[in-house]
Design an enzyme around this catalytic site. Structure first.
Site, PDB file in Angstrom:
ATOM      1  N   HIS A  12     -11.679  -7.381  -1.737  1.00 59.28           N
ATOM      2  CA  HIS A  12     -10.821  -6.737  -0.728  1.00 59.28           C
ATOM      3  C   HIS A  12     -11.332  -7.115   0.655  1.00 59.28           C
ATOM      4  O   HIS A  12     -12.404  -7.686   0.797  1.00 59.28           O
ATOM      5  CB  HIS A  12     -10.877  -5.216  -0.903  1.00 59.28           C
ATOM      6  CG  HIS A  12      -9.992  -4.720  -1.997  1.00 59.28           C
ATOM      7  ND1 HIS A  12      -8.968  -3.846  -1.782  1.00 59.28           N
ATOM      8  CD2 HIS A  12      -9.975  -5.010  -3.322  1.00 59.28           C
ATOM      9  CE1 HIS A  12      -8.355  -3.613  -2.929  1.00 59.28           C
ATOM     10  NE2 HIS A  12      -8.948  -4.293  -3.886  1.00 59.28           N
ATOM     11  N   GLY A  13     -10.550  -6.741   1.659  1.00 60.42           N
ATOM     12  CA  GLY A  13     -10.993  -6.960   3.038  1.00 60.42           C
ATOM     13  C   GLY A  13     -11.392  -8.401   3.289  1.00 60.42           C
ATOM     14  O   GLY A  13     -12.388  -8.667   3.943  1.00 60.42           O
ATOM     15  N   ASN A  48      -7.725 -10.327  -1.369  1.00 65.78           N
ATOM     16  CA  ASN A  48      -6.774  -9.540  -0.585  1.00 65.78           C
ATOM     17  C   ASN A  48      -6.807  -9.912   0.892  1.00 65.78           C
ATOM     18  O   ASN A  48      -7.875  -9.914   1.512  1.00 65.78           O
ATOM     19  CB  ASN A  48      -7.109  -8.051  -0.702  1.00 65.78           C
ATOM     20  CG  ASN A  48      -6.774  -7.481  -2.063  1.00 65.78           C
ATOM     21  OD1 ASN A  48      -6.479  -8.220  -3.004  1.00 65.78           O
ATOM     22  ND2 ASN A  48      -6.812  -6.175  -2.165  1.00 65.78           N
ATOM     23  N   ASP A  69      -1.348  -1.575  -3.924  1.00 65.63           N
ATOM     24  CA  ASP A  69      -2.683  -1.678  -3.331  1.00 65.63           C
ATOM     25  C   ASP A  69      -3.213  -0.253  -3.093  1.00 65.63           C
ATOM     26  O   ASP A  69      -2.527   0.587  -2.509  1.00 65.63           O
ATOM     27  CB  ASP A  69      -2.538  -2.434  -1.987  1.00 65.63           C
ATOM     28  CG  ASP A  69      -3.865  -2.903  -1.430  1.00 65.63           C
ATOM     29  OD1 ASP A  69      -4.835  -3.001  -2.200  1.00 65.63           O
ATOM     30  OD2 ASP A  69      -3.914  -3.185  -0.212  1.00 65.63           O
ATOM     31  N   SER A  87       0.856  -1.192   0.000  1.00 65.43           N
ATOM     32  CA  SER A  87       0.000   0.000   0.000  1.00 65.43           C
ATOM     33  C   SER A  87       0.891   1.241   0.000  1.00 65.43           C
ATOM     34  O   SER A  87       2.114   1.144   0.120  1.00 65.43           O
ATOM     35  CB  SER A  87      -0.877  -0.008   1.253  1.00 65.43           C
ATOM     36  OG  SER A  87      -0.035   0.128   2.397  1.00 65.43           O
TER      37      SER A  87
END
Ligand SMILES: [Zn+2]
Length: 348
Positions: free
Chosen positions: A223-224, A266, A83, A50
């Site tokens: 995601h998450g 992710n 990311d 990120s």
């Protein structure tokens, strides 16, 4: 194997009907944990950083650690992904550094907090695609807004506040030409995803299926998607941690997503919990120790264990040897001659 494009990894995953975990890193031990897990399970893998990770480690450290990983594990197809890029400039700087794919998260304004309009999202994402594809670099977009906040990035709230509209997803994919698309179907960033044990309806699987049917060539991204397992929460708290009880996305839900077009999954929180639990255990049981290797080694091993488990659960295990690397220069040719076009065949 040289660093390859996530697009190649995800195309192969689509052919094989499996998902590929994209694991976040900030330091050498996390990269080592992922590569050892990939070797152990014979998995292709995406390592992602990120903006926060780039700031923490510094770009050059990160990049050269990734090059070392590619060199040390020539049998593992490995992609290096940005990311949640927050702007065109962030994505360009990642590509200039050597990332083989980037996410342009235009669902939020460059502050990484405020939801952007659909038109703003299309405009900035298309601009990134126009820069990236001629260079052979893949682009992930986001439509709808994910819940939660991680690394200071996110709109907060629940994963169901701004779920993806399938019509918008189709228009977005057509207008931007992204290779993959993060969709909001109920997942959130961070450790605190659900406040009670989720049942089989935590994710909007109907939406996912609709989007996949209409965009069969655009790889979907969840995601998450940490599962925040109870045993990892328990180790942290057993050795002095103070995590509030929380629930992540059940692995079976992710597997259902993978059956319906999800190709990139992710995971960050699970790795963080594994590392923290292992370090706390050493500190609590042997407080006389002070050599960082005494706690970083078990931390690395704990992360390897959870990553290897996810690789097996997502189905990527065993697939590292299925294909040869396509060079980034050849990816650029594929974008130019249209063979890598994701334009939907099934129209509205
Ligand atoms: Zn994310």
């Amino acid at each position: 194997m040289p660093l390859v494009s996530t697009r190649q990894l995800l195309d192969e995953a689509a052919k094989g009907g499996y998902g590929v975990g994209a694991f976040n890193v900030n330091d050498m031990e996390q990269i080592q944990a992922i590569m050892e897990a990939a070797k152990e399970t014979n998995s292709p893998v995406i390592i992602q950083a990120s903006r926060g990770a780039r700031a923490y480690a510094q770009d050059l450290y990160l990049y050269h650690l990734m090059l070392a990983a590619a060199e040390l594990y020539p049998q593992i197809p490995l992609a290096m992904h940005l990311d949640h890029g927050n702007s065109y400039e962030t994505c360009v700087s990642a590509i200039e550094l050597g990332f083989t794919s980037v996410m342009m998260d235009g669902s939020l304004k460059p502050d990484g907090k405020t939801p952007a309009t659909f038109e703003e999202n299309v405009e900035v994402t298309k601009k990134v695609v126009d820069y990236a594809h001629p260079r052979g670099i893949a682009v992930e977009g986001e439509i709808g807004v994910l819940g939660g906040v991680e690394d200071g990035h996110g709109a907060g709230g629940s994963g169901l506040d701004h779920v993806t509209d399938p019509d918008q997803a189709v228009e977005f994919a057509e207008r931007t030409g992204v290779d993959s698309l993060a969709i909001a179907i109920g997942t959130s960033h961070g450790a605190y995803k659900f406040t009670k044990k989720p049942d089989g309806s935590v994710l909007k699987m109907d939406l996912l299926i609709k989007i996949h049917n209409r965009l069969p060539k655009t790889h979907l991204v969840m995601h998450g998607s940490s599962s925040v397992p109870q045993d990892l929460q328990d180790i942290v708290n057993q050795y002095g941690g103070k995590l509030k009880q929380t629930w992540g996305v059940p692995v079976e839900e992710i597997q259902l997503g993978i059956k319906n077009g999800v190709r990139k999954v992710n995971v960050d929180t699970d790795s963080r919990l594994a590392i923290t639990g292992a370090i706390r255990k050493v500190f609590a049981e042997t407080p006389e120790k002070f050599d960082p290797r005494d706690y970083l080694k078990p931390a690395r091993a704990a992360m390897q264990k959870v990553v290897a488990l996810r690789m097996t659960q997502f189905g990527q295990a065993g697939h590292a040897g299925d294909y040869k690397a396509i060079s980034i220069a050849d990816m650029a040719k594929g974008y130019k001659d249209g063979t890598l076009s994701t334009k939907p065949e099934v129209s509205k």
